[in-house]
Design a protein around this motif. Structure first.
Motif, PDB file in Angstrom:
ATOM      1  N   VAL A   2       0.848  -1.191   0.000  1.00  0.00           N
ATOM      2  CA  VAL A   2       0.000   0.000   0.000  1.00  0.00           C
ATOM      3  C   VAL A   2       0.884   1.242   0.000  1.00  0.00           C
ATOM      4  O   VAL A   2       1.764   1.377   0.841  1.00  0.00           O
ATOM      5  N   GLY A   3       0.639   2.137  -0.943  1.00  0.00           N
ATOM      6  CA  GLY A   3       1.496   3.298  -1.056  1.00  0.00           C
ATOM      7  C   GLY A   3       0.834   4.620  -0.772  1.00  0.00           C
ATOM      8  O   GLY A   3       1.449   5.667  -0.931  1.00  0.00           O
ATOM      9  N   SER A   4      -0.442   4.621  -0.379  1.00  0.00           N
ATOM     10  CA  SER A   4      -1.122   5.894  -0.151  1.00  0.00           C
ATOM     11  C   SER A   4      -2.226   5.712   0.875  1.00  0.00           C
ATOM     12  O   SER A   4      -2.717   4.601   1.110  1.00  0.00           O
ATOM     13  N   SER A   5      -2.635   6.831   1.469  1.00  0.00           N
ATOM     14  CA  SER A   5      -3.735   6.789   2.427  1.00  0.00           C
ATOM     15  C   SER A   5      -5.033   6.415   1.722  1.00  0.00           C
ATOM     16  O   SER A   5      -5.891   5.740   2.293  1.00  0.00           O
ATOM     17  N   HIS A   6      -5.195   6.859   0.473  1.00  0.00           N
ATOM     18  CA  HIS A   6      -6.404   6.520  -0.291  1.00  0.00           C
ATOM     19  C   HIS A   6      -6.598   5.007  -0.340  1.00  0.00           C
ATOM     20  O   HIS A   6      -7.687   4.493  -0.078  1.00  0.00           O
ATOM     21  N   GLU A   7      -5.541   4.297  -0.666  1.00  0.00           N
ATOM     22  CA  GLU A   7      -5.646   2.845  -0.794  1.00  0.00           C
ATOM     23  C   GLU A   7      -5.848   2.185   0.563  1.00  0.00           C
ATOM     24  O   GLU A   7      -6.661   1.275   0.715  1.00  0.00           O
ATOM     25  N   ALA A   8      -5.128   2.662   1.564  1.00  0.00           N
ATOM     26  CA  ALA A   8      -5.215   2.046   2.885  1.00  0.00           C
ATOM     27  C   ALA A   8      -6.606   2.186   3.487  1.00  0.00           C
ATOM     28  O   ALA A   8      -7.123   1.254   4.118  1.00  0.00           O
ATOM     29  N   LEU A   9      -7.247   3.345   3.282  1.00  0.00           N
ATOM     30  CA  LEU A   9      -8.534   3.611   3.928  1.00  0.00           C
ATOM     31  C   LEU A   9      -9.642   2.685   3.456  1.00  0.00           C
ATOM     32  O   LEU A   9     -10.613   2.457   4.187  1.00  0.00           O
ATOM     33  N   HIS A  10      -9.537   2.151   2.256  1.00  0.00           N
ATOM     34  CA  HIS A  10     -10.574   1.203   1.836  1.00  0.00           C
ATOM     35  C   HIS A  10     -10.086  -0.240   1.899  1.00  0.00           C
ATOM     36  O   HIS A  10     -10.860  -1.153   2.154  1.00  0.00           O
ATOM     37  N   ARG A  11      -8.775  -0.468   1.744  1.00  0.00           N
ATOM     38  CA  ARG A  11      -8.278  -1.841   1.746  1.00  0.00           C
ATOM     39  C   ARG A  11      -8.310  -2.481   3.123  1.00  0.00           C
ATOM     40  O   ARG A  11      -8.272  -3.707   3.234  1.00  0.00           O
ATOM     41  N   ILE A  12      -8.373  -1.691   4.184  1.00  0.00           N
ATOM     42  CA  ILE A  12      -8.489  -2.286   5.513  1.00  0.00           C
ATOM     43  C   ILE A  12      -9.767  -3.124   5.606  1.00  0.00           C
ATOM     44  O   ILE A  12      -9.821  -4.128   6.304  1.00  0.00           O
ATOM     45  N   PHE A  13     -10.803  -2.735   4.845  1.00  0.00           N
ATOM     46  CA  PHE A  13     -12.044  -3.503   4.855  1.00  0.00           C
ATOM     47  C   PHE A  13     -11.894  -4.803   4.054  1.00  0.00           C
ATOM     48  O   PHE A  13     -12.635  -5.751   4.280  1.00  0.00           O
ATOM     49  N   GLN A  14     -10.948  -4.836   3.118  1.00  0.00           N
ATOM     50  CA  GLN A  14     -10.651  -6.081   2.421  1.00  0.00           C
ATOM     51  C   GLN A  14      -9.874  -7.019   3.331  1.00  0.00           C
ATOM     52  O   GLN A  14     -10.102  -8.229   3.352  1.00  0.00           O
ATOM     53  N   GLU A  73     -15.653   3.663  -0.632  1.00  0.00           N
ATOM     54  CA  GLU A  73     -14.898   4.660  -1.368  1.00  0.00           C
ATOM     55  C   GLU A  73     -14.021   5.462  -0.416  1.00  0.00           C
ATOM     56  O   GLU A  73     -14.490   6.011   0.590  1.00  0.00           O
ATOM     57  N   SER A  74     -12.741   5.534  -0.714  1.00  0.00           N
ATOM     58  CA  SER A  74     -11.811   6.373   0.041  1.00  0.00           C
ATOM     59  C   SER A  74     -11.772   7.749  -0.610  1.00  0.00           C
ATOM     60  O   SER A  74     -11.471   7.870  -1.798  1.00  0.00           O
ATOM     61  N   GLN A  75     -12.099   8.790   0.163  1.00  0.00           N
ATOM     62  CA  GLN A  75     -12.245  10.122  -0.407  1.00  0.00           C
ATOM     63  C   GLN A  75     -11.321  11.113   0.306  1.00  0.00           C
ATOM     64  O   GLN A  75     -11.465  11.361   1.490  1.00  0.00           O
ATOM     65  N   GLY A  76     -10.366  11.663  -0.439  1.00  0.00           N
ATOM     66  CA  GLY A  76      -9.417  12.596   0.161  1.00  0.00           C
ATOM     67  C   GLY A  76      -9.873  14.041   0.156  1.00  0.00           C
ATOM     68  O   GLY A  76      -9.439  14.833   0.982  1.00  0.00           O
ATOM     69  N   LYS A  77     -10.763  14.392  -0.783  1.00  0.00           N
ATOM     70  CA  LYS A  77     -11.207  15.779  -0.886  1.00  0.00           C
ATOM     71  C   LYS A  77     -12.568  15.829  -1.566  1.00  0.00           C
ATOM     72  O   LYS A  77     -13.068  14.820  -2.086  1.00  0.00           O
ATOM     73  N   VAL A  78     -13.159  17.001  -1.568  1.00  0.00           N
ATOM     74  CA  VAL A  78     -14.440  17.203  -2.241  1.00  0.00           C
ATOM     75  C   VAL A  78     -14.254  17.006  -3.748  1.00  0.00           C
ATOM     76  O   VAL A  78     -13.309  17.539  -4.341  1.00  0.00           O
TER      77      VAL A  78
END
Length: 298
Positions: A2-14, A73-78
Motif C-alpha cells: 500500500v502506497g497511499s492513504s487513499h488505498e489504505a482507507l478502503h483496503r483495511i475492509f478487504q 470509497e476512500s475520499q481525500g477531498k471534495v
C-alpha cells in the motif's frame, strides 16, 4: 504494498471484512443484520463502452435478511464528479447482482465528510427520481481509541482510528495503544495493518513516531515497507550510526509523548554506546511518565 492513504482507507475492509459490520453497527448506528458471510468482489464496473469505472473496494455480505453489496470509497477531498459516479455504481450493481447496494465513504477530513454525507438528489425540485445517501466514516464519528485495553479488544477498529485521527496532540496515545495491541494478533496481519497506518499518516512527525514505535516492536522491520530503511542502514554500515539513531529515537519518542527531557537525561542517552541498553530504554520510553524512568530499573 500500500502506497497511499487513499488505498489504505478502503483496503483495511478487504483485509478484515468483519470491520464493516462493526463500523455500521457501532459507529454509524445502522441496524445491519449480522452477516453469515462477507466476500470481496471484483471492483471493475467497466461496461463494453470504452469508459472504465472502478470502485475502491466492493464487498458482498450475506445475511438472514438478504444479500447486500457495499461500495467502500476512500475520499481525500471534495469531488463533485462523484455526484454522477456514486449513483451509477449503485444502479449498475443492483442491475448486475439484483442485491441491495450501499455506499460507504471513508475520509480523514471533516469537511470532506460533511460534503460526502449530503444526499445526492437527481430529478425535479420536489420530485427526485433518484436519491443517494452515502454513509460516511470520518474524524467526527470514528472513535478515538487511545487506550491499550480498548485497542486490544478490537484491533481493526483501533487501526481505523489511527488512520483517521493520527495527527495532533492525540496522536501519541493513539499510536502507542495500537502498537501494543498489534502484539496480540498474528504477525502477518499486524504487518499489513502497520503499512495501512504508515500510508495514512500525513503528519511527518506522527509518521516518524509510528516508525519509531514499530522499530521497537519489530513489526515495521518484518514488512517490505522497511526495505528502503534497511538498505540505508547497510550503506551506513557503522555500529556508531545505529547507536546514534536509536538514541535519537528514544529522545524523540519522549518529546512526542509530551514528556520533558532534562539535559542530564539527554546527555546520558546520547552517551550510551550499548545497543542492548538502548533497546531497553526504547521499550521504557513507550510507557514512561517521567524521563528519568528510563533508568529507574538499571
Amino acid at each position: 504494498m500500500v502506497g497511499s492513504s487513499h488505498e489504505a482507507l478502503h483496503r483495511i475492509f478487504q483485509k478484515d471484512p468483519t470491520l464493516l459490520t462493526r463500523a455500521l453497527q457501532r459507529v454509524l448506528h445502522v441496524p445491519f443484520p449480522e452477516p453469515k458471510e462477507i466476500a470481496a468482489l471484483n471492483v471493475d464496473l467497466t461496461e463494453i463502452e470504452p469508459v472504465e469505472r472502478r470502485v475502491d473496494t466492493l464487498l458482498r455480505a450475506e445475511t438472514d435478511e438478504g444479500t447486500y453489496l457495499f461500495v467502500i470509497e476512500s475520499q481525500g477531498k471534495v469531488d463533485d464528479r462523484k455526484r454522477g459516479s456514486w449513483p451509477y455504481y449503485l444502479s449498475y450493481l443492483y442491475e448486475k447482482y439484483r442485491s441491495e447496494p450501499v455506499i460507504i465513504v471513508v475520509t480523514q477530513n471533516s469537511a470532506t465528510a460533511r460534503w460526502a454525507s449530503r444526499p445526492i438528489r437527481l430529478g425535479f425540485r420536489g420530485w427526485h427520481s433518484l436519491t443517494v445517501r452515502p454513509l460516511v466514516l470520518g474524524p467526527d464519528n470514528v472513535p478515538v481509541i487511545a487506550d491499550e485495553e480498548a485497542a486490544t479488544r478490537d484491533v481493526p477498529v483501533a487501526v481505523l482510528s489511527a488512520m483517521t485521527h493520527g495527527r495532533g496532540p492525540q496522536a501519541p496515545a493513539i499510536l502507542e495503544s495500537l502498537a501494543t495491541a498489534l502484539r496480540t494478533i498474528d504477525d502477518e496481519t499486524a504487518a499489513v495493518f502497520v503499512q495501512f497506518v504508515d500510508s495514512c499518516l500525513a503528519d511527518p512527525q506522527a509518521k516518524q513516531m509510528w516508525r519509531d514505535l514499530m522499530t521497537v516492536t519489530q513489526y515495521f522491520w518484518r514488512h517490505p515497507l522497511a526495505e528502503q530503511v534497511r538498505e540505508e542502514g547497510r550503506e551506513e554500515g557503522r555500529e556508531e550510526g545505529r547507536v546514534e539513531a536509536k538514541a535519537e529515537m528514544i529522545l524523540r519518542m519522549l518529546q512526542w509523548r509530551g514528556i520533558e527531557v532534562p539535559d542530564a537525561v539527554r546527555d546520558q542517552v546520547n552517551a550510551c554506546t550499548d545497543p542492548g541498553r538502548l533497546e531497553v530504554w526504547a521499550q521504557r520510553a513507550m510507557r514512561a511518565r517521567d524521563a528519568t524512568e528510563l533508568f529507574a530499573a538499571d
